[in-house]
Design a protein around this motif. Structure first.
Motif, PDB file in Angstrom:
ATOM      1  N   PRO A 193       0.821  -1.227   0.000  1.00  0.00           N
ATOM      2  CA  PRO A 193       0.000   0.000   0.000  1.00  0.00           C
ATOM      3  C   PRO A 193       0.851   1.272   0.000  1.00  0.00           C
ATOM      4  N   GLU A 194       2.028   1.214   0.636  1.00  0.00           N
ATOM      5  CA  GLU A 194       2.828   2.438   0.724  1.00  0.00           C
ATOM      6  C   GLU A 194       3.274   2.879  -0.676  1.00  0.00           C
ATOM      7  N   LEU A 195       3.625   1.913  -1.542  1.00  0.00           N
ATOM      8  CA  LEU A 195       4.048   2.257  -2.899  1.00  0.00           C
ATOM      9  C   LEU A 195       2.861   2.738  -3.729  1.00  0.00           C
ATOM     10  N   VAL A 196       1.755   2.031  -3.586  1.00  0.00           N
ATOM     11  CA  VAL A 196       0.592   2.408  -4.385  1.00  0.00           C
ATOM     12  C   VAL A 196       0.109   3.804  -3.992  1.00  0.00           C
ATOM     13  N   ARG A 197       0.041   4.030  -2.668  1.00  0.00           N
ATOM     14  CA  ARG A 197      -0.440   5.349  -2.211  1.00  0.00           C
ATOM     15  C   ARG A 197       0.483   6.461  -2.679  1.00  0.00           C
ATOM     16  N   ALA A 198       1.780   6.148  -2.704  1.00  0.00           N
ATOM     17  CA  ALA A 198       2.741   7.192  -3.087  1.00  0.00           C
ATOM     18  C   ALA A 198       2.649   7.531  -4.577  1.00  0.00           C
ATOM     19  N   TYR A 199       2.333   6.545  -5.392  1.00  0.00           N
ATOM     20  CA  TYR A 199       2.467   6.770  -6.844  1.00  0.00           C
ATOM     21  C   TYR A 199       1.161   6.743  -7.630  1.00  0.00           C
ATOM     22  N   LEU A 200       0.140   6.064  -7.124  1.00  0.00           N
ATOM     23  CA  LEU A 200      -1.102   5.983  -7.896  1.00  0.00           C
ATOM     24  C   LEU A 200      -1.682   7.391  -8.079  1.00  0.00           C
ATOM     25  N   GLY A 201      -1.948   7.755  -9.279  1.00  0.00           N
ATOM     26  CA  GLY A 201      -2.496   9.088  -9.534  1.00  0.00           C
ATOM     27  C   GLY A 201      -1.447  10.184  -9.536  1.00  0.00           C
ATOM     28  N   SER A 202      -0.182   9.812  -9.365  1.00  0.00           N
ATOM     29  CA  SER A 202       0.861  10.845  -9.326  1.00  0.00           C
ATOM     30  C   SER A 202       1.228  11.288 -10.742  1.00  0.00           C
TER      31      SER A 202
END
Lengths: 252, 440, 492
Positions: C173-182
């Motif tokens: 989740p930490e990677l997805v939250r950091a990059y999804l939609g970035s």
């Protein structure tokens, strides 16, 4: 049965009659040369033998190995063994000469009922035939005729002729634009391919080429008709006195 | 009908233009010929339908017209008198000349008495707008319709079939700026009969420093085999809005060349439209914008190949300094039947300053297969290698740069066939170059 | 919390009709897999979004992000600027979730539904031995949910994470939250926002610092189940100094109804990282009359976020009734590089409006665009591309070459580039040509014994060569075959 039999051939382009009744018979193993001034119809004859659609045959016939050539498409004629070395070889961007030739060789082999060549045999054949015309191997990986010099294009034509092993090879002003060294190389290539099972029709404006490719028969084409035929000496005569002096002595 | 409001606080420029029309309608009707008012009303209705293009209109993406809303313009006055000396520098030769001041024919400044047989140069309201209609088949031109509705009269040049007009004919449009912003509607029509030949120089002059809005319409109708050269220049002021449409219809084997150079000005928009309706028509459009300060030039063109074997060439160049902006949007449209089309379009821009901006959209829209169409666009700065080369030959840096810019722009300017126009443009753009050389 | 009721049966598939149409089809990959699927009812609202999120066992932050997107999407209108024509889409008629019935935790291929594997066989996707020998890991997406992943071990040893997006949301989740939609924010555009609300699944790749991914990564997409929109979401991150090559290939079954596909792909390359993303798209293009075919509205964007980051898009688009796709590069980092190589072919009544955007923000950034459009039949092919040089992008460079080839006189080829330059040290060059196959070229080939059809194929492939050579070898071969198949019957 003659290899090529042209009878009373009339050809028009966009309504203008270019060939006005050409008769020409070529037997296997012979080398014929057609000479003539610009605009006499030499290239038209070459294009019609190869089957270019822009030329309309209004009268007469061409038979090849006894069969009607005019009813065949250009690719079928190639399969039958007709090869035309173009005066202006065409560029095909993005298609390497190697790939092009392999496709062509295998298409012709398929037509002749032969198995396709595998990559190894093809490359061996390429090596052998490229040596014949001193063809730079680097050119083979470049796109067909793209960025080739005039001499390289003509050499490529003779190289392709060697690869496709035709029964009748028509050379359309292959000497134009060549320096003397290139001319010799091209001629050597042609001579190496001369043999009992193959005939040549060499179209040229100048006698020079015929010093290197010595013909059995020479014909003079003027204003859409063959006005004289003779042996190799006729070419020399023309060289000395020019086309203006040609008497329609042997007109057919 | 909507009630017209003439209050200076009218909400938008669209409303204001509508109000101008309502205000002027009675006077226009007074001198109108048969059917004229119906045509004006229809044109105005079409304009109102479209309105002044807003943000979000793809065709006006890079030219923001919001500033027009804030401009309380009125119709340019009828009674302004312009001294002949003020016009003199803009005249290009001894040929026939027609001058319109604020849209009205000025007999004193005009001189069409010398027009050769078969050539007429006069002011009247055209009885149709068929060239404009044809050229808006694919996309509308709101300001051209506005001009059709509001132009009090038009300069009309007619050349009879087979007649070659030897001297260039000049049409001069003067807008007199005052303290209050004014709107003007210059209209020019060129009709060349079959096999006729004519050169028309279109000159726009803004006199005075106040704000002006000019919606101009130039219609060129070339019959079979006619040859028309149209060269347009505009001397504007910093607060001028020039919204120009140049619409061209070409019949069989006709040739039209049209070129527009803008010097100075606030916001300039050229909409070139050419419809190549007859086989073998040949069209060449050229444009040059050399801008500084916050000048803005937007060259839009749409060349429609509607018949086979037509040729078109579009060459547009920009040299951008200061915080100016140069926009190019060109489209070659090839109809399905327009086989053997030959179209070439190029746009080249040189950026001279950190704040200048360039936008370029060279487009092809092709529905025929046997065509040869190319376009190219480049944006860059002056070739530093070339600058160095010239300096190493002893030229000071400024000279070296000026020379290169001159060479770059020269390709467009040198195509101007009327020497007087070319020379005026060159001196306006480059000024006298120290040392004298290199200006040619 | 309300929850939409899953229909016990899949949406009516009209199997008979489909089988019949398959039997008559010319489209090689036109078949429908008979497999139990679990679908949401048609329509789109907050309940559906909650249903999807719940089905996938997502954390609340993911649900909230989806809902934010949905609320934004409801305020948006479908774009009309593309040069494509299609009947209005009723977004409330679409099924936004459909999953093959899934056994929990698939450890090996043996556990995968054999019918699925059979499907891939038919598609010629060698999921097992051949592929393994070829050294390619396959993450197959069937409809909306990933069902098989191989080669995880090798990748894990290298530290590469390659999994489904659903799994990534759970496990990383930490990677997805950091990059999804970035790269593509939830509010980006109509179709991307729709995707953000309802995305089903897709691939997730993370390549850690300094790692060159040991194999080409590949995924195959397939569309199935009547009226099911496809909303893949893919995210690829290459950390500093990392590199990865990702291959995407698609085929779809024959059907008479148009199908909507609105994917989002985000790429993030950090300092000195390189991502190469290649696509061969071969979805059902519709028939001669323009019936059927996929609507492909895709948002693909890469962020070259660091110094010397490199992002390269290569695409071969031969399928779909409508293609709306602009794989783009945001060149943020100094000296970063963006590349776009594209072949788009439209035949029958296909319409493609495709190209790229190169946004130069960092200094000394470079971009290259090579686009080859081929139009045949009644196809309409549009290149639309933006090259934008921002004020701070000192010495940015772009070169664009945009060529069109027309085969036949009922098709169209259009070129709409946009160039915007705000820095004087930039150099932007754009060239475009339009041509057809010359009669002299055909005659030359014929004279050498080649049939016209083969000559055309050869010349078209030559025209596309600059793009094909950017593809991984096996893809290049596939792409050439695809062109031949797609052009069949278009030249006489």
């Amino acid at each position: 049965m003659p290899l090529l039999e042209i009878a009373n051939l009339h050809v028009s382009v966009e309504g203008h009659e270019i060939l006005k009744g050409v008769d020409l018979t070529i037997d296997t193993g012979e080398v014929h040369s057609i000479m003539g001034p610009n605009g006499s119809g030499k290239s038209t004859l070459a294009q019609v033998i190869a089957g270019h659609e822009a030329y309309e045959v209004t009268e007469g016939s061409i038979r090849f190995k006894g069969r009607d050539l005019l009813g065949m498409g250009p690719d079928e004629r190639a399969g039958e063994g007709v090869f035309l070395a173009f005066q202006y070889p065409v560029e095909i961007p993005g298609v390497s000469t190697n790939y092009f030739l392999r496709s062509a060789v295998n298409a012709v082999r398929e037509y002749r009922g032969q198995d396709p060549l595998d990559a190894g045999s093809f490359m061996r054949l390429v090596k052998e035939k490229a040596a014949l015309v001193d063809m730079n191997a680097k050119l083979l990986s470049r796109a067909v005729n793209e960025g080739f010099s005039g001499g390289e294009k003509k050499r490529n034509e003779i190289f392709q002729m060697a690869m496709l092993e035709p029964t009748l090879a028509v050379l359309d002003e292959t000497d134009s634009g060549l320096d003397i060294d290139a001319l010799r190389i091209v001629a050597d290539g042609v001579n190496a391919l001369r043999g009992a099972d193959r005939a040549f029709l060499v179209i040229t404006h100048y006698q020079r080429l015929l010093n290197y490719i010595v013909p059995d028969h020479v014909h003079v084409l003027m204003d859409g008709r063959i006005v004289r035929s003779g042996g190799k000496d006729l070419a020399l005569e023309l060289e000395e006195s020019g086309y203006g002096a040609v008497e329609p002595a042997a007109a057919g | 009908m909507t009630t017209a409001t003439t209050s200076p606080s009218a909400a938008t420029a669209t409303d204001r233009f509508a109000a101008l029309y309502e205000g002027a309608r009675a006077a226009l009707a007074g001198s109108a010929r048969d059917g004229e008012m119906a045509r004006r009303d229809a044109a105005m209705a079409r304009f109102r339908e479209m309105g002044v293009p807003r943000r979000g209109d793809e065709e006006w993406k890079y030219t923001n017209l919001a500033g027009l809303d804030a401009l309380p313009f009125e119709l340019a006055g009828a009674a302004r008198v312009v001294a002949p000396e003020a016009v003199e520098p803009a005249l290009v030769g001894a040929g026939p000349r027609i001058v319109l001041v604020n849209g009205r024919f000025d007999e004193r400044l005009s001189d069409a008495t010398e027009a050769p047989a078969g050539v007429t140069v006069e002011a009247h309201v055209p009885a149709d707008a068929s060239v404009l209609d044809r050229c808006t088949d694919l996309a509308p031109l709101p300001f051209a319709r506005l001009c059709e509705a509001l132009a009090p009269t038009a300069a009309v040049v007619r050349v009879a079939p087979g007649v070659e007009a030897a001297e260039p004919i000049q049409a001069v449009f003067i807008t007199t700026a005052g303290d209050a912003p004014v709107a003007a509607f210059p209209r020019l029509r060129v009709e060349a009969g079959a096999g006729a030949s004519v050169t028309v120089v279109e000159t726009h002059l803004v006199m005075g420093a106040g704000a002006t809005v000019a919606a101009s319409l130039t219609e060129i109708d070339a019959a079979d085999g006619a040859r028309v050269v149209h060269e347009c220049t505009a001397d504007l002021n910093e607060s001028s809005w020039r919204l120009a449409a140049i619409v061209i219809r070409q019949a069989r084997s006709s040739r039209v060349e049209s070129a527009a150079v803008a010097t100075g000005g606030g916001v300039t928009r050229h909409d070139f439209r050419a419809s190549l309706d007859g086989p073998g028509a040949d069209c060449a459009l050229r444009g040059l914008a050399m801008l500084s300060r916050d000048e803005h030039v937007d060259n839009h063109l749409l060349v429609r190949h509607a018949a086979p074997e037509c040729t078109s060439r579009e060459f547009f160049k920009n040299v951008l300094d200061g915080s100016s902006r140069g926009v190019f949007c060109g489209r070659i449209h090839v109809d399905q039947d327009a086989q053997k089309t030959d179209g070439v379009q190029t746009n080249a821009t040189i950026l001279l300053s950190d704040d200048a901006e360039a936008q370029s959209r060279p487009q092809l829209e092709i529905y025929a297969d046997d065509v040869k169409c190319t376009h190219g666009a480049t944006v860059g700065q002056l070739d530093e290698g070339a600058v160095f080369y010239l300096r190493s030959r002893g030229l000071p840096e400024a000279r070296a740069r000026a020379l290169l810019i001159d060479g770059f722009a020269g390709e467009i300017l040198d195509a101007y066939t009327v020497a007087a126009v070319r020379d005026r443009l060159k001196s306006a753009l480059f000024g006298p170059i120290p040392g004298g050389a290199g200006a040619a | 919390m309300t929850q939409a009721q899953a229909t016990p049966d899949p949406a009516p598939t009209g199997d008979d009709a489909l089988l019949e149409s398959w039997a008559q089809s010319e489209y090689k990959y036109g078949f429908v897999t008979d497999i139990e699927s679990e679908s949401a009812p048609p329509g789109l609202n907050e309940d559906i979004v909650r249903f999807i999120s719940e089905k996938k066992g997502e954390p609340d932050w993911m649900l909230q992000w989806r809902l934010k997107a949905l609320r934004h999407w409801l305020t948006m209108t479908e774009p009309t600027w593309p040069k494509v024509d299609y009947p209005p889409i009723n977004y409330q008629d679409i099924v936004y979730y459909s999953a093959p019935k899934q056994k929990p935790a698939l450890g090996s291929l043996d556990e995968v539904d054999p019918k699925l594997l059979e499907t891939y066989e038919k598609l010629g996707i060698p999921l097992e031995e051949q592929k393994m020998l070829a050294g390619v890991a396959v993450d197959a997406v069937f409809d909306s949910v990933s069902v098989a992943t191989t080669f995880k071990e090798t990748l894990r040893e290298a530290g590469v994470i390659f999994c489904s997006m659903s799994e990534a949301i759970r496990e990383h989740p930490e990677l997805v939250r950091a990059y999804l939609g970035s790269v593509v924010p939830y509010s980006d555009n109509f179709f991307a926002t729709l995707n953000s609300a309802v995305f089903s699944d897709g691939s997730f790749v993370y390549v850690p610092k300094g790692v060159a991914c040991p194999m080409e990564l590949s995924t195959y997409f397939r569309i199935n189940a009547m009226n099911t929109g496809q909303f893949e979401r893919t995210l690829i991150i290459a950390d500093e100094g990392a590199s990865v090559s990702y291959l995407e290939g698609c085929t779809a079954p024959m059907r008479d109804e148009n199908q909507l596909h609105a994917a989002v792909v985000e790429l993030v390359a950090l300092d000195d990282a390189a991502i190469k993303y290649s696509t061969v798209q071969n979805w059902y293009p519709g028939d001669e009359r323009g019936v059927g075919g996929i609507y492909n509205f895709v948002t693909k964007r890469g962020k070259a976020a660091g110094r010397r980051s490199r992002i390269a898009w290569t695409q071969v688009e031969t399928g779909s009734a409508i293609t709306w796709k602009y794989p783009s590069c945001v060149l943020l980092g100094d000296e970063s590089v963006g590349e776009f190589y594209s072949v788009a072919l439209t035949n029958r009544r296909q319409q493609a409006d495709t190209g790229t955007k190169m946004i130069h923000i960092g200094k000394n950034t470079r971009s290259t665009i090579i686009s080859k459009g081929i139009s045949a039949g009644r196809g309409q092919n549009t290149y639309r591309g933006l090259v934008k040089v921002n004020k701070g992008a000192e010495h940015a460079r772009n070169f664009t070459q945009c060529d069109s080839m027309l085969l036949g006189d009922r098709c169209g080829a259009h070129t709409f580039p946009y160039i915007e330059v705000k820095n004087r040290t930039a150099r932007v060059e754009h060239e475009a040509t339009t041509s057809r196959i010359g009669e002299d070229q055909l005659f030359y080939c014929n004279q050498r014994g080649l049939r016209t059809e083969d000559a055309v194929s050869m010349i078209v492939n030559g025209f596309c060569k600059e793009v094909f050579r950017e593809l991984p070898m096996e893809f290049a071969v596939e792409a050439q075959k695809l062109l031949d198949v797609s052009l069949e019957g278009s030249v006489g």
